[in-house]
Design a protein around this motif. Structure first.
Motif, PDB file in Angstrom:
ATOM      1  N   PHE A  24     -10.884   5.334  -5.644  1.00 56.55           N
ATOM      2  CA  PHE A  24      -9.471   4.972  -5.667  1.00 56.55           C
ATOM      3  C   PHE A  24      -8.705   5.606  -6.824  1.00 56.55           C
ATOM      4  CE2 PHE A  24     -10.735   2.184  -2.432  1.00 56.55           C
ATOM      5  CZ  PHE A  24      -9.605   1.734  -1.775  1.00 56.55           C
ATOM      6  N   LEU A  25      -9.400   5.988  -7.858  1.00 56.13           N
ATOM      7  CA  LEU A  25      -8.757   6.646  -9.000  1.00 56.13           C
ATOM      8  C   LEU A  25      -9.237   8.090  -9.106  1.00 56.13           C
ATOM      9  CD1 LEU A  25      -8.960   3.706 -11.587  1.00 56.13           C
ATOM     10  CD2 LEU A  25      -7.089   4.272 -10.013  1.00 56.13           C
ATOM     11  N   ARG A  76       0.384  11.363 -11.693  1.00 55.26           N
ATOM     12  CA  ARG A  76      -0.682  10.421 -12.061  1.00 55.26           C
ATOM     13  C   ARG A  76      -0.087   9.162 -12.681  1.00 55.26           C
ATOM     14  NH1 ARG A  76      -3.166  15.291 -13.551  1.00 55.26           N
ATOM     15  NH2 ARG A  76      -2.666  14.953 -15.745  1.00 55.26           N
ATOM     16  N   ALA A  77       0.927   9.324 -13.516  1.00 54.21           N
ATOM     17  CA  ALA A  77       1.584   8.177 -14.145  1.00 54.21           C
ATOM     18  C   ALA A  77       2.250   7.286 -13.101  1.00 54.21           C
ATOM     19  CB  ALA A  77       2.604   8.654 -15.174  1.00 54.21           C
ATOM     20  N   GLU A  78       2.785   7.884 -12.039  1.00 51.97           N
ATOM     21  CA  GLU A  78       3.394   7.103 -10.960  1.00 51.97           C
ATOM     22  C   GLU A  78       2.337   6.381 -10.134  1.00 51.97           C
ATOM     23  OE1 GLU A  78       5.661   9.797  -8.617  1.00 51.97           O
ATOM     24  OE2 GLU A  78       7.259   9.973 -10.089  1.00 51.97           O
ATOM     25  N   LEU A  79       1.224   7.056  -9.872  1.00 49.19           N
ATOM     26  CA  LEU A  79       0.176   6.484  -9.021  1.00 49.19           C
ATOM     27  C   LEU A  79      -0.647   5.402  -9.716  1.00 49.19           C
ATOM     28  CD1 LEU A  79      -1.321   9.717  -7.387  1.00 49.19           C
ATOM     29  CD2 LEU A  79       0.135   8.009  -6.284  1.00 49.19           C
ATOM     30  N   VAL A 121       0.843  -1.185   0.000  1.00 48.51           N
ATOM     31  CA  VAL A 121       0.000   0.000   0.000  1.00 48.51           C
ATOM     32  C   VAL A 121       0.882   1.239   0.000  1.00 48.51           C
ATOM     33  CG1 VAL A 121      -1.763   1.275   1.271  1.00 48.51           C
ATOM     34  CG2 VAL A 121      -1.821  -1.211   1.236  1.00 48.51           C
ATOM     35  N   PRO A 122       0.638   2.176  -0.902  1.00 50.55           N
ATOM     36  CA  PRO A 122       1.455   3.396  -0.923  1.00 50.55           C
ATOM     37  C   PRO A 122       1.379   4.126   0.405  1.00 50.55           C
ATOM     38  CG  PRO A 122       0.001   3.315  -2.824  1.00 50.55           C
ATOM     39  CD  PRO A 122      -0.396   2.196  -1.919  1.00 50.55           C
ATOM     40  N   THR A 123       2.514   4.587   0.894  1.00 50.22           N
ATOM     41  CA  THR A 123       2.538   5.317   2.149  1.00 50.22           C
ATOM     42  C   THR A 123       2.791   6.791   1.939  1.00 50.22           C
ATOM     43  OG1 THR A 123       4.897   4.978   2.435  1.00 50.22           O
ATOM     44  CG2 THR A 123       3.420   3.331   3.413  1.00 50.22           C
TER      45      THR A 123
END
Length: 115
Positions: A96-97, A62-65, A13-15
């Motif tokens: 989520f998006l 956005r490209a990273e996420l 999960v991204p922190t």
């Protein structure tokens, strides 16, 4: 989460903390989660919480996420759909998006694809 309490690492999960070449807003550093509840460990709000959704999301960010959040969206659909009073899959996709401008029809199509 109190400062003296140990933080549980959840690599899936991204922190918000920098990871390799990624840099993320510091405001999201303590805002993580895991299924099946999908509630923020830091503030208790539905995740992604306001700390995440308020963070700037330019095209590079956005490209990273996108890859990670698509994966998390798939897990969240599996965990949250069908719960009494819970969100429907297109609502989960939009939640989520949040950083993508999805119409209702597009959110439904993404939800069908991710089930």
């Amino acid at each position: 989460m109190p400062e003296d309490q140990a933080h549980v690492e959840r690599p899936d999960v991204p922190t918000g903390e920098p990871h390799e070449s990624r840099t993320a807003p510091v405001a999201t550093a303590r805002h993580s989660t895991a299924g099946p509840a999908w509630v923020c460990d830091g503030c208790g709000a539905d995740w992604p919480c306001p700390a995440w959704t308020a963070a700037p999301t330019d095209a590079a960010r956005r490209a990273e996420l996108l890859p990670e959040f698509v994966r998390l969206t798939r897990r969240a659909i599996r965990d949250l759909r069908g719960r009494p009073g819970g969100p429907q899959p297109p609502e989960i996709v939009r939640r989520f998006l949040w950083f993508l401008p999805l119409s209702d029809e597009e959110a439904r199509a993404v939800a069908l694809r991710l089930r």
